[in-house]
Design a protein around this motif. Structure first.
Motif, PDB file in Angstrom:
ATOM      1  N   ASP A 115       0.844  -1.082  -0.061  1.00  0.00           N
ATOM      2  CA  ASP A 115       0.111  -0.025  -0.024  1.00  0.00           C
ATOM      3  C   ASP A 115       0.878   1.238   0.018  1.00  0.00           C
ATOM      4  O   ASP A 115       0.541   2.170  -0.495  1.00  0.00           O
ATOM      5  CB  ASP A 115      -1.019   0.160   1.170  1.00  0.00           C
ATOM      6  CG  ASP A 115      -2.063  -1.033   1.144  1.00  0.00           C
ATOM      7  OD1 ASP A 115      -2.147  -1.627  -0.060  1.00  0.00           O
ATOM      8  OD2 ASP A 115      -2.766  -1.483   1.942  1.00  0.00           O
ATOM      9  N   ALA A 116       2.021   1.179   0.749  1.00  0.00           N
ATOM     10  CA  ALA A 116       3.077   2.296   0.844  1.00  0.00           C
ATOM     11  C   ALA A 116       3.758   2.456  -0.634  1.00  0.00           C
ATOM     12  O   ALA A 116       4.637   3.277  -0.609  1.00  0.00           O
ATOM     13  CB  ALA A 116       3.741   2.134   1.990  1.00  0.00           C
ATOM     14  N   GLY A 117       3.520   1.531  -1.650  1.00  0.00           N
ATOM     15  CA  GLY A 117       4.287   1.717  -2.980  1.00  0.00           C
ATOM     16  C   GLY A 117       5.814   1.001  -2.884  1.00  0.00           C
ATOM     17  O   GLY A 117       6.611   1.364  -3.733  1.00  0.00           O
ATOM     18  N   TRP A 118       5.938   0.179  -1.753  1.00  0.00           N
ATOM     19  CA  TRP A 118       7.288  -0.337  -1.593  1.00  0.00           C
ATOM     20  C   TRP A 118       7.468  -1.586  -2.545  1.00  0.00           C
ATOM     21  O   TRP A 118       6.370  -2.020  -3.152  1.00  0.00           O
ATOM     22  CB  TRP A 118       7.695  -1.151  -0.265  1.00  0.00           C
ATOM     23  CG  TRP A 118       7.824  -0.125   0.900  1.00  0.00           C
ATOM     24  CD1 TRP A 118       7.202   1.319   1.174  1.00  0.00           C
ATOM     25  CD2 TRP A 118       8.480  -0.490   2.079  1.00  0.00           C
ATOM     26  NE1 TRP A 118       7.627   1.797   2.343  1.00  0.00           N
ATOM     27  CE2 TRP A 118       8.181   0.625   3.014  1.00  0.00           C
ATOM     28  CE3 TRP A 118       8.925  -1.456   2.719  1.00  0.00           C
ATOM     29  CZ2 TRP A 118       8.580   0.784   4.238  1.00  0.00           C
ATOM     30  CZ3 TRP A 118       9.069  -1.515   4.020  1.00  0.00           C
ATOM     31  CH2 TRP A 118       8.969  -0.355   4.859  1.00  0.00           C
ATOM     32  N   LEU A 119       8.589  -1.799  -2.907  1.00  0.00           N
ATOM     33  CA  LEU A 119       8.733  -3.105  -3.532  1.00  0.00           C
ATOM     34  C   LEU A 119       8.689  -4.202  -2.794  1.00  0.00           C
ATOM     35  O   LEU A 119       9.341  -4.332  -1.639  1.00  0.00           O
ATOM     36  CB  LEU A 119      10.252  -3.299  -4.275  1.00  0.00           C
ATOM     37  CG  LEU A 119      10.464  -4.613  -5.156  1.00  0.00           C
ATOM     38  CD1 LEU A 119       9.687  -4.947  -6.054  1.00  0.00           C
ATOM     39  CD2 LEU A 119      11.987  -4.483  -5.244  1.00  0.00           C
ATOM     40  N   VAL A 120       8.132  -5.348  -3.012  1.00  0.00           N
ATOM     41  CA  VAL A 120       7.769  -6.360  -1.972  1.00  0.00           C
ATOM     42  C   VAL A 120       8.578  -7.657  -2.772  1.00  0.00           C
ATOM     43  O   VAL A 120       8.116  -7.995  -3.821  1.00  0.00           O
ATOM     44  CB  VAL A 120       6.583  -6.900  -1.803  1.00  0.00           C
ATOM     45  CG1 VAL A 120       6.495  -8.288  -0.726  1.00  0.00           C
ATOM     46  CG2 VAL A 120       5.822  -5.732  -0.859  1.00  0.00           C
ATOM     47  N   ALA A 121       9.488  -7.981  -2.168  1.00  0.00           N
ATOM     48  CA  ALA A 121      10.462  -9.290  -2.756  1.00  0.00           C
ATOM     49  C   ALA A 121      10.204 -10.599  -1.962  1.00  0.00           C
ATOM     50  O   ALA A 121      10.605 -10.551  -0.965  1.00  0.00           O
ATOM     51  CB  ALA A 121      11.785  -8.857  -2.647  1.00  0.00           C
ATOM     52  N   HIS A 122       9.692 -11.384  -2.600  1.00  0.00           N
ATOM     53  CA  HIS A 122       9.402 -12.891  -1.713  1.00  0.00           C
ATOM     54  C   HIS A 122      10.582 -13.645  -2.213  1.00  0.00           C
ATOM     55  O   HIS A 122      10.966 -13.792  -3.604  1.00  0.00           O
ATOM     56  CB  HIS A 122       7.955 -13.660  -2.458  1.00  0.00           C
ATOM     57  CG  HIS A 122       7.016 -12.555  -2.086  1.00  0.00           C
ATOM     58  ND1 HIS A 122       6.000 -12.723  -0.929  1.00  0.00           N
ATOM     59  CD2 HIS A 122       6.175 -11.733  -3.005  1.00  0.00           C
ATOM     60  CE1 HIS A 122       4.990 -11.979  -1.130  1.00  0.00           C
ATOM     61  NE2 HIS A 122       5.036 -11.298  -2.263  1.00  0.00           N
ATOM     62  N   VAL A 123      11.206 -14.184  -1.124  1.00  0.00           N
ATOM     63  CA  VAL A 123      12.283 -14.989  -1.549  1.00  0.00           C
ATOM     64  C   VAL A 123      11.971 -16.247  -0.853  1.00  0.00           C
ATOM     65  O   VAL A 123      11.766 -16.460   0.270  1.00  0.00           O
ATOM     66  CB  VAL A 123      13.628 -14.362  -0.962  1.00  0.00           C
ATOM     67  CG1 VAL A 123      14.719 -15.363  -1.080  1.00  0.00           C
ATOM     68  CG2 VAL A 123      13.811 -13.124  -1.355  1.00  0.00           C
ATOM     69  N   HIS A 124      11.886 -17.411  -1.780  1.00  0.00           N
ATOM     70  CA  HIS A 124      11.751 -18.789  -1.343  1.00  0.00           C
ATOM     71  C   HIS A 124      12.693 -19.715  -1.510  1.00  0.00           C
ATOM     72  O   HIS A 124      13.666 -19.349  -2.480  1.00  0.00           O
ATOM     73  CB  HIS A 124      10.375 -19.245  -2.236  1.00  0.00           C
ATOM     74  CG  HIS A 124       9.265 -18.623  -1.976  1.00  0.00           C
ATOM     75  ND1 HIS A 124       8.381 -18.480  -3.247  1.00  0.00           N
ATOM     76  CD2 HIS A 124       8.733 -17.700  -1.047  1.00  0.00           C
ATOM     77  CE1 HIS A 124       7.270 -17.595  -2.679  1.00  0.00           C
ATOM     78  NE2 HIS A 124       7.500 -17.393  -1.461  1.00  0.00           N
ATOM     79  N   ILE A 125      12.769 -20.627  -0.477  1.00  0.00           N
ATOM     80  CA  ILE A 125      13.980 -21.612  -0.792  1.00  0.00           C
ATOM     81  C   ILE A 125      13.207 -22.885  -1.149  1.00  0.00           C
ATOM     82  O   ILE A 125      12.117 -23.248  -0.938  1.00  0.00           O
ATOM     83  CB  ILE A 125      14.627 -21.854   0.730  1.00  0.00           C
ATOM     84  CG1 ILE A 125      15.814 -22.811   0.342  1.00  0.00           C
ATOM     85  CG2 ILE A 125      13.671 -22.249   1.791  1.00  0.00           C
ATOM     86  CD1 ILE A 125      16.686 -22.925   1.721  1.00  0.00           C
TER      87      ILE A 125
END
Length: 190
Positions: free
Chosen positions: A47-57
């Protein structure tokens, strides 16, 4: 620009039926509270316009890419966990990437190792990163250390970091206070 690095919110690691028994303490209400806060963190970051990076193993079905130099890594193979394309390696319900998010897969602790994350952050002119996920004293701490070494202003969101070992998690927060701002979800600045 700010980014949130969300580490290992996957079924085998977080779900009660997951195959990894030592990533989060699954007893009592604590895991549900941690997961709810983490979902809220991700939502607020978006909502704040951040980049969200999901890192999965995740690992190849035959574990040919599994590091076998440490008990932590070997355990994934011993438990038959985190195989690419399986329910266990998939994002836990409520942690699915949204349009605009980045999803990266690696086979180690550090979110930057082998993922191209640094290039993605540099390309988007990210200067501040927040880190959350599992497990506090392994993947989260390793990622915080690496981000600080790369020159990012780092925030560690303590109530959105999970561990089955409370003493180790508390030691991690204390150690990381020299490299990152340690805050709760309610204290983070969006």
């Amino acid at each position: 620009m700010k980014a949130l690095i969300a580490l290992h919110f996957q079924n085998d690691i977080c779900h009660p039926d997951g195959l990894i028994p030592f990533a989060v303490d699954r007893s009592g209400p604590a895991p549900d509270l941690f997961l709810d806060r983490s979902r809220t963190l991700i939502s607020r970051a978006r909502d704040a316009g951040w980049l969200v990076a999901h890192v999965h193993i995740a690992f190849q079905l035959d574990y040919s890419d599994l590091l076998r130099n440490a008990p932590l890594f070997r355990a994934a193979g011993e438990f038959g966990a985190l195989k690419r394309g399986t329910w266990g390696a998939a994002p836990m319900h409520g942690f699915e990437p949204a349009p605009g998010d980045v999803t990266l897969i690696h086979s180690c602790n550090n979110a930057f190792q082998g993922t191209g994350l640094e290039g993605i952050l540099r390309e988007r002119a990210v200067s501040h990163v927040a880190v959350a996920g599992l497990a506090t004293q392994y993947s989260v701490e390793h990622t915080v250390r690496h981000a600080a070494d790369l020159g990012y202003v780092v925030t560690m969101v303590r109530d959105c970091c999970g561990s089955a070992n409370e003493a180790a998690a508390q030691a991690s927060f204390a150690a990381m206070a020299m490299l990152a701002r340690i805050v709760t979800l309610d204290e983070i600045e969006f």
